[in-house]
Design a protein around this motif. Structure first.
Motif, PDB file in Angstrom:
ATOM      1  N   UNK A  48       0.825  -1.208   0.000  1.00 13.55           N
ATOM      2  CA  UNK A  48       0.000   0.000   0.000  1.00 13.55           C
ATOM      3  C   UNK A  48       0.859   1.259   0.000  1.00 13.55           C
ATOM      4  N   UNK A  49       2.007   1.212   0.659  1.00 12.26           N
ATOM      5  CA  UNK A  49       2.898   2.382   0.660  1.00 12.26           C
ATOM      6  C   UNK A  49       3.385   2.679  -0.761  1.00 12.26           C
ATOM      7  N   UNK A  50       3.779   1.636  -1.486  1.00 16.30           N
ATOM      8  CA  UNK A  50       4.217   1.844  -2.872  1.00 16.30           C
ATOM      9  C   UNK A  50       3.054   2.265  -3.761  1.00 16.30           C
ATOM     10  N   UNK A  51       1.853   1.784  -3.456  1.00 14.66           N
ATOM     11  CA  UNK A  51       0.680   2.185  -4.241  1.00 14.66           C
ATOM     12  C   UNK A  51       0.383   3.673  -4.063  1.00 14.66           C
ATOM     13  N   UNK A  52       0.611   4.201  -2.855  1.00 14.51           N
ATOM     14  CA  UNK A  52       0.406   5.636  -2.612  1.00 14.51           C
ATOM     15  C   UNK A  52       1.383   6.453  -3.459  1.00 14.51           C
ATOM     16  N   UNK A  53       2.644   6.028  -3.482  1.00 11.45           N
ATOM     17  CA  UNK A  53       3.632   6.708  -4.327  1.00 11.45           C
ATOM     18  C   UNK A  53       3.208   6.638  -5.788  1.00 11.45           C
ATOM     19  N   UNK A  54       2.722   5.467  -6.179  1.00 17.49           N
ATOM     20  CA  UNK A  54       2.286   5.265  -7.565  1.00 17.49           C
ATOM     21  C   UNK A  54       1.169   6.229  -7.945  1.00 17.49           C
ATOM     22  N   UNK A  55       0.100   6.291  -7.129  1.00 18.38           N
ATOM     23  CA  UNK A  55      -1.035   7.107  -7.575  1.00 18.38           C
ATOM     24  C   UNK A  55      -0.760   8.608  -7.457  1.00 18.38           C
ATOM     25  N   UNK A  56       0.138   9.027  -6.567  1.00 16.54           N
ATOM     26  CA  UNK A  56       0.518  10.439  -6.543  1.00 16.54           C
ATOM     27  C   UNK A  56       1.306  10.798  -7.805  1.00 16.54           C
ATOM     28  N   UNK A  57       2.201   9.903  -8.230  1.00 18.54           N
ATOM     29  CA  UNK A  57       2.978  10.143  -9.452  1.00 18.54           C
ATOM     30  C   UNK A  57       2.078  10.131 -10.681  1.00 18.54           C
ATOM     31  N   UNK A  58       1.127   9.208 -10.732  1.00 16.61           N
ATOM     32  CA  UNK A  58       0.192   9.147 -11.866  1.00 16.61           C
ATOM     33  C   UNK A  58      -0.643  10.409 -11.926  1.00 16.61           C
ATOM     34  N   UNK A  59      -1.145  10.855 -10.770  1.00 19.89           N
ATOM     35  CA  UNK A  59      -1.960  12.069 -10.741  1.00 19.89           C
ATOM     36  C   UNK A  59      -1.202  13.295 -11.193  1.00 19.89           C
ATOM     37  N   UNK A  60       0.052  13.440 -10.733  1.00 23.93           N
ATOM     38  CA  UNK A  60       0.870  14.566 -11.164  1.00 23.93           C
ATOM     39  C   UNK A  60       1.256  14.472 -12.624  1.00 23.93           C
ATOM     40  N   UNK A  61       1.553  13.250 -13.076  1.00 24.21           N
ATOM     41  CA  UNK A  61       1.937  13.055 -14.480  1.00 24.21           C
ATOM     42  C   UNK A  61       0.788  13.421 -15.419  1.00 24.21           C
ATOM     43  N   UNK A  62      -0.429  13.111 -15.026  1.00 26.58           N
ATOM     44  CA  UNK A  62      -1.585  13.415 -15.864  1.00 26.58           C
ATOM     45  C   UNK A  62      -1.751  14.928 -16.048  1.00 26.58           C
ATOM     46  N   UNK A  63      -1.370  15.701 -15.048  1.00 23.85           N
ATOM     47  CA  UNK A  63      -1.432  17.166 -15.163  1.00 23.85           C
ATOM     48  C   UNK A  63      -0.484  17.644 -16.251  1.00 23.85           C
ATOM     49  N   UNK A  64       0.746  17.115 -16.265  1.00 24.65           N
ATOM     50  CA  UNK A  64       1.705  17.477 -17.315  1.00 24.65           C
ATOM     51  C   UNK A  64       1.189  17.058 -18.686  1.00 24.65           C
ATOM     52  N   UNK A  65       0.578  15.887 -18.766  1.00 19.06           N
ATOM     53  CA  UNK A  65       0.066  15.397 -20.050  1.00 19.06           C
ATOM     54  C   UNK A  65      -0.958  16.353 -20.650  1.00 19.06           C
ATOM     55  N   UNK A  66      -1.859  16.834 -19.813  1.00 20.30           N
ATOM     56  CA  UNK A  66      -2.945  17.673 -20.309  1.00 20.30           C
ATOM     57  C   UNK A  66      -2.484  19.075 -20.684  1.00 20.30           C
ATOM     58  N   UNK A  67      -1.328  19.485 -20.202  1.00 23.83           N
ATOM     59  CA  UNK A  67      -0.848  20.841 -20.487  1.00 23.83           C
ATOM     60  C   UNK A  67       0.324  20.865 -21.465  1.00 23.83           C
ATOM     61  N   UNK A  68       0.724  19.705 -21.997  1.00 32.68           N
ATOM     62  CA  UNK A  68       1.885  19.636 -22.891  1.00 32.68           C
ATOM     63  C   UNK A  68       1.464  19.756 -24.349  1.00 32.68           C
ATOM     64  N   UNK A  69       2.378  20.333 -25.164  1.00 29.63           N
ATOM     65  CA  UNK A  69       2.149  20.427 -26.607  1.00 29.63           C
ATOM     66  C   UNK A  69       2.779  19.257 -27.356  1.00 29.63           C
TER      67      UNK A  69
END
Length: 295
Positions: free
Chosen positions: A151-172
């Motif tokens: 579960x600790x690694x899963x928390x790291x995973x979903x925080x990284x996925x959530x932040x990565x998705x922000x970059x995806x939506x704002x990238x050209x």
């Protein structure tokens, strides 16, 4: 005609399910829990296949500037955290439980956009991401085989996925260009990390190292990961974002429902409720995006 329109989605679902199953097989059944090597291998093969496909004209990767690549590096770092934490978590958690925690990344993305853009949000979307978060938070409280490390690694995973998705939506950059940079950065970073983490020497004592099951499983997971990337890009190119979300939801439901036939999983009534509530939250999120697509 309807079958032809649905074909990209069906292909995506197949690759999604089989890719998750192959990764789970190597990580849990064979117990190859050395993510710097496993993910390094996958990103190396994915980057090589993407490069060859681009040279042959099978996929389109435009030339991008050095500044564009450098500006994407923070997202690539989050990508490495995503795949590293995801491997650690998936090796310890059943696929349905992992997907519940993965879905909580939607709340992270929603929160970042809310703080940065301060746009008004529909109550349906707010409620849906809240349900996803509550399902993920409640799951470890009732898991009969609670694994704190997973579960600790899963928390790291979903925080990284959530932040990565922000970059995806704002990238050209296009999805393939983003992934190409991710592959290059990941291979370099994971290769340098293999020795300090101890994965390099530990893997040399891995009992299945010379087994055909191990080699076939690793090759299948790398190839399927690349095919899943192509299927995802194809799906996004032929369907609106909100329709893509429906296919992603269907793929997750199929993976969660079929995984008990392939892998051991212990489910009780509370964890089953977490599964159902997470599925309800994601379905509601897809519906909210269909009635009010994000810009």
């Amino acid at each position: 005609m309807p079958l032809k329109r649905s074909m990209p989605g069906l292909i995506f679902c197949c690759f999604f399910v089989v890719s998750y199953f192959s990764n789970k097989y190597v990580l849990s059944v064979l117990k190859f829990t050395f993510p710097t090597l496993f993910q390094g291998w996958q990103t190396f093969v994915g980057g090589l296949l993407l490069l060859v496909s681009g040279k042959l004209g099978w996929v389109e990767i435009n030339n991008f500037s050095r500044s564009a690549a450098l500006s994407w590096l923070p997202a690539s770092l989050l990508f490495v955290g995503n795949i590293y934490g995801g491997s650690r978590a998936l090796s310890r958690l059943p696929i349905p439980f992992f997907l519940i925690l993965h879905n909580a990344s939607e709340f992270v993305t929603f929160l970042i956009f809310k703080l940065v853009q301060r746009e008004r949000t529909s109550w349906i979307k707010l409620f849906s991401v809240s349900v996803l978060l509550v399902s993920a938070v409640s799951l470890p409280l009732y898991d009969p085989q609670f694994d704190p490390g997973g579960y600790a690694w899963a928390v790291i995973h979903f925080f990284c996925v959530g932040g990565y998705r922000v970059f995806q939506k704002s990238s050209h950059l296009s999805d393939l260009e983003q992934q190409y940079i991710n592959y290059l950065f990941s291979v370099l970073l994971l290769a340098f990390a293999a020795h300090p983490t101890g994965d390099l020497f530990a893997a040399m004592e891995f009992p299945f190292l010379m087994s055909y099951k191990f080699h076939s499983g690793c090759c299948a997971s790398a190839l399927l990961g690349f095919l899943l990337l192509l299927a995802t890009v194809k799906l996004k190119s032929v369907l609106p974002v909100e329709h893509c979300g429906a296919w992603v939801f269907l793929a997750k439901v199929l993976a969660a429902c079929l995984s008990p036939f392939m892998f051991d999983i212990v489910v009780n009534i509370p964890t089953l409720c977490c599964l159902l509530s997470s599925a309800f939250g994601e379905a509601l999120l897809v519906y909210s995006e269909r009635i009010a697509p994000e810009r």
